[in-house]
Design a protein around this motif. Structure first.
Motif, PDB file in Angstrom:
ATOM      1  N   UNK A  38       0.828  -1.227   0.000  1.00 20.29           N
ATOM      2  CA  UNK A  38       0.000   0.000   0.000  1.00 20.29           C
ATOM      3  C   UNK A  38       0.854   1.266   0.000  1.00 20.29           C
ATOM      4  N   UNK A  39       2.180   1.112   0.101  1.00 23.92           N
ATOM      5  CA  UNK A  39       3.058   2.280   0.275  1.00 23.92           C
ATOM      6  C   UNK A  39       2.807   3.379  -0.762  1.00 23.92           C
ATOM      7  N   UNK A  40       2.750   3.015  -2.038  1.00 21.40           N
ATOM      8  CA  UNK A  40       2.610   4.047  -3.077  1.00 21.40           C
ATOM      9  C   UNK A  40       1.288   4.788  -2.962  1.00 21.40           C
ATOM     10  N   UNK A  41       0.224   4.019  -2.647  1.00 21.97           N
ATOM     11  CA  UNK A  41      -1.094   4.658  -2.507  1.00 21.97           C
ATOM     12  C   UNK A  41      -1.018   5.717  -1.405  1.00 21.97           C
ATOM     13  N   UNK A  42      -0.446   5.340  -0.250  1.00 23.78           N
ATOM     14  CA  UNK A  42      -0.372   6.281   0.886  1.00 23.78           C
ATOM     15  C   UNK A  42       0.495   7.491   0.514  1.00 23.78           C
ATOM     16  N   UNK A  43       1.584   7.213  -0.197  1.00 21.90           N
ATOM     17  CA  UNK A  43       2.505   8.296  -0.571  1.00 21.90           C
ATOM     18  C   UNK A  43       1.841   9.311  -1.496  1.00 21.90           C
ATOM     19  N   UNK A  44       0.820   8.864  -2.249  1.00 18.39           N
ATOM     20  CA  UNK A  44       0.129   9.766  -3.173  1.00 18.39           C
ATOM     21  C   UNK A  44      -1.135  10.363  -2.568  1.00 18.39           C
ATOM     22  N   UNK A  45      -1.433  10.073  -1.304  1.00 18.41           N
ATOM     23  CA  UNK A  45      -2.652  10.568  -0.638  1.00 18.41           C
ATOM     24  C   UNK A  45      -2.340  11.933  -0.007  1.00 18.41           C
ATOM     25  N   UNK A  46      -3.149  12.934  -0.368  1.00 17.94           N
ATOM     26  CA  UNK A  46      -2.893  14.300   0.093  1.00 17.94           C
ATOM     27  C   UNK A  46      -2.897  14.453   1.610  1.00 17.94           C
ATOM     28  N   UNK A  47      -3.687  13.624   2.323  1.00 18.48           N
ATOM     29  CA  UNK A  47      -3.802  13.784   3.780  1.00 18.48           C
ATOM     30  C   UNK A  47      -2.462  13.612   4.500  1.00 18.48           C
ATOM     31  N   UNK A  48      -1.540  12.897   3.876  1.00 13.31           N
ATOM     32  CA  UNK A  48      -0.263  12.638   4.558  1.00 13.31           C
ATOM     33  C   UNK A  48       0.499  13.947   4.830  1.00 13.31           C
ATOM     34  N   UNK A  49       0.198  14.996   4.019  1.00 12.15           N
ATOM     35  CA  UNK A  49       0.891  16.274   4.228  1.00 12.15           C
ATOM     36  C   UNK A  49       0.437  16.975   5.515  1.00 12.15           C
ATOM     37  N   UNK A  50      -0.647  16.489   6.109  1.00 15.73           N
ATOM     38  CA  UNK A  50      -1.141  17.091   7.355  1.00 15.73           C
ATOM     39  C   UNK A  50      -0.559  16.411   8.585  1.00 15.73           C
ATOM     40  N   UNK A  51       0.327  15.446   8.347  1.00 19.83           N
ATOM     41  CA  UNK A  51       1.007  14.759   9.450  1.00 19.83           C
ATOM     42  C   UNK A  51       2.206  15.617   9.888  1.00 19.83           C
TER      43      UNK A  51
END
Ligand SMILES: [Fe+2]
Length: 386
Positions: A352-365
């Motif tokens: 799932x790594x690539x999917x998570x890496x392309x998910x915009x929400x990760x920038x709010x971490x």
């Protein structure tokens, strides 16, 4: 530092609140309403309560009961087509998170001269639609998503196998805990853990505020106390009231403070393995608490204390581990399945790594989510909760 906080829409909260739908419809000037739901909610009779209340208020209704899990794009399109062909001027959604998201999607799409594919593409590129959404009342029948008080509708782009967040605000929320009395045990747990994860992520995102923090701590306390009671006693109205309030509070909180890497990861698990959103959220939460404890040690400690834990360590990493393990114990007590139980292998979850890496929400971490870090976290989700 000056921080801004808001509440998106008014909320009518309390047992029996669904019977006020007609009054709310009149306030909003509705003449003809699309009642959006699914066949299960219809079968239980909840959507009929909405229709009865609207009818009593002199408002015409058209029933749309075709909602499916994960709010697929083609259902949103079908609902919007019906709105346009029937001269409908208001939308009421009653159901779980997927129904509420579908109703939100319909309210945005029907107000604009675009197809669902174009609307999702605009959302992907963060381009606003030309017209504001139609007036919309949302009535949850589960205590988890908080979608009735958030601006985001998560819609399933079935062509690209992607979940897209479209911005479309509700006009009014009606939260009636009596509607949740029929909820099966598993759904009670998964939806409750979804709300729990909203609170944990909103506390630890890059944009919390004092208002969202208060709501989140209260959510964690209520869920810890009342979720096990609601599982044992499904008809305990006091437990259902507390969970409904917790879910709505967490929704109001994360509409401002946002969720982050946990939900980016949960979305990847939903899109790839079709596991219920609440299970995915529960599985990622301990790992997110460990990750963010060094940034927010006081907050993560307080999350533990809200769960009744004595946190007698001061090292941020140890605080994270202690609180995360407490959440894992809570999950075990509630029989939240492991990835192994769900027949998902370590290799699959790491995939799932690539999917998570392309998910915009990760920038709010608050911690920079590199591909290496995401892979490590996915592995920990598998290894640390067995
Ligand atoms: Fe969620």
């Amino acid at each position: 530092m000056v921080q801004r906080y808001t509440q998106l829409c008014p909320v009518a909260f309390g047992a029996g609140a669904v019977s006020t739908t007609g009054d709310v419809g009149k306030e909003l000037g509705f003449k003809k309403v699309l009642v959006v739901t699914d066949v299960n909610v219809e079968m239980i009779g909840h959507s009929q309560k909405v229709i009865d209340s609207l009818t009593e208020a002199g408002i015409a209704t058209v029933l749309f009961n075709r909602c499916e899990m994960d709010a697929p794009d083609y259902i949103v399109q079908a609902g919007a087509d019906l709105v346009k062909s029937q001269g409908i001027d208001g939308i009421v959604g009653i159901g779980g998170g997927s129904v509420l998201d579908t109703a939100k999607g319909i309210s945005a799409l029907a107000a604009n001269n675009v197809t669902i594919s174009e609307m999702l593409d605009f959302s992907r590129k963060m381009i606003p639609l030309e017209n504001p959404s139609m007036k919309l009342v949302l009535i949850p029948t589960t205590s988890g998503t908080g979608s009735e008080s958030t601006i985001i509708a998560v819609i399933n782009d079935t062509k690209n196998h992607e979940k897209i967040g479209a911005m479309t605000p509700p006009s009014f929320a009606i939260v009636d805990p009596e509607l949740t009395l029929d909820m099966p045990k598993e759904i009670t747990v998964y939806t409750g853990m979804d709300a729990f994860s909203h609170a944990c992520e909103a506390l630890t995102s890059i944009q919390p505020n004092p208002h969202s923090d208060i709501l989140c701590y209260d959510t964690i306390e209520r869920i810890t106390k009342w979720l096990p009671i609601a599982v044992k006693e499904p008809n305990n109205l006091e437990a259902r009231e507390n969970l409904a309030l917790a879910s709505n509070s967490a929704g109001i909180a994360f509409n401002d403070a946002m969720v982050h890497l946990g939900h980016a990861t949960a979305h990847s698990m939903g899109a790839n393995f079709h596991i219920p959103h609440g299970i995915a959220c529960a599985l990622v939460t301990p790992v997110i608490l460990e990750l963010t404890a060094p940034v927010y040690p006081v907050k993560v400690k307080k999350i533990g204390e809200c769960m009744g834990l004595t946190v007698n360590v001061s090292d941020p990493k140890e605080i994270g581990q202690l609180v995360a393990n407490n959440v894992r114990q809570f999950m075990l007590q509630l029989n939240v399945p492991t990835l192994k139980d769900l027949k998902i292998s370590r290799e699959q979850i790491i995939g799932c790594t690539n999917y998570v890496a392309n998910e915009g929400l990760r920038f709010l971490c608050p911690v920079s989510a590199t591909n290496e870090l995401i892979t490590e976290l996915l592995g920990q989700i598998y290894d640390r909760y067995q």
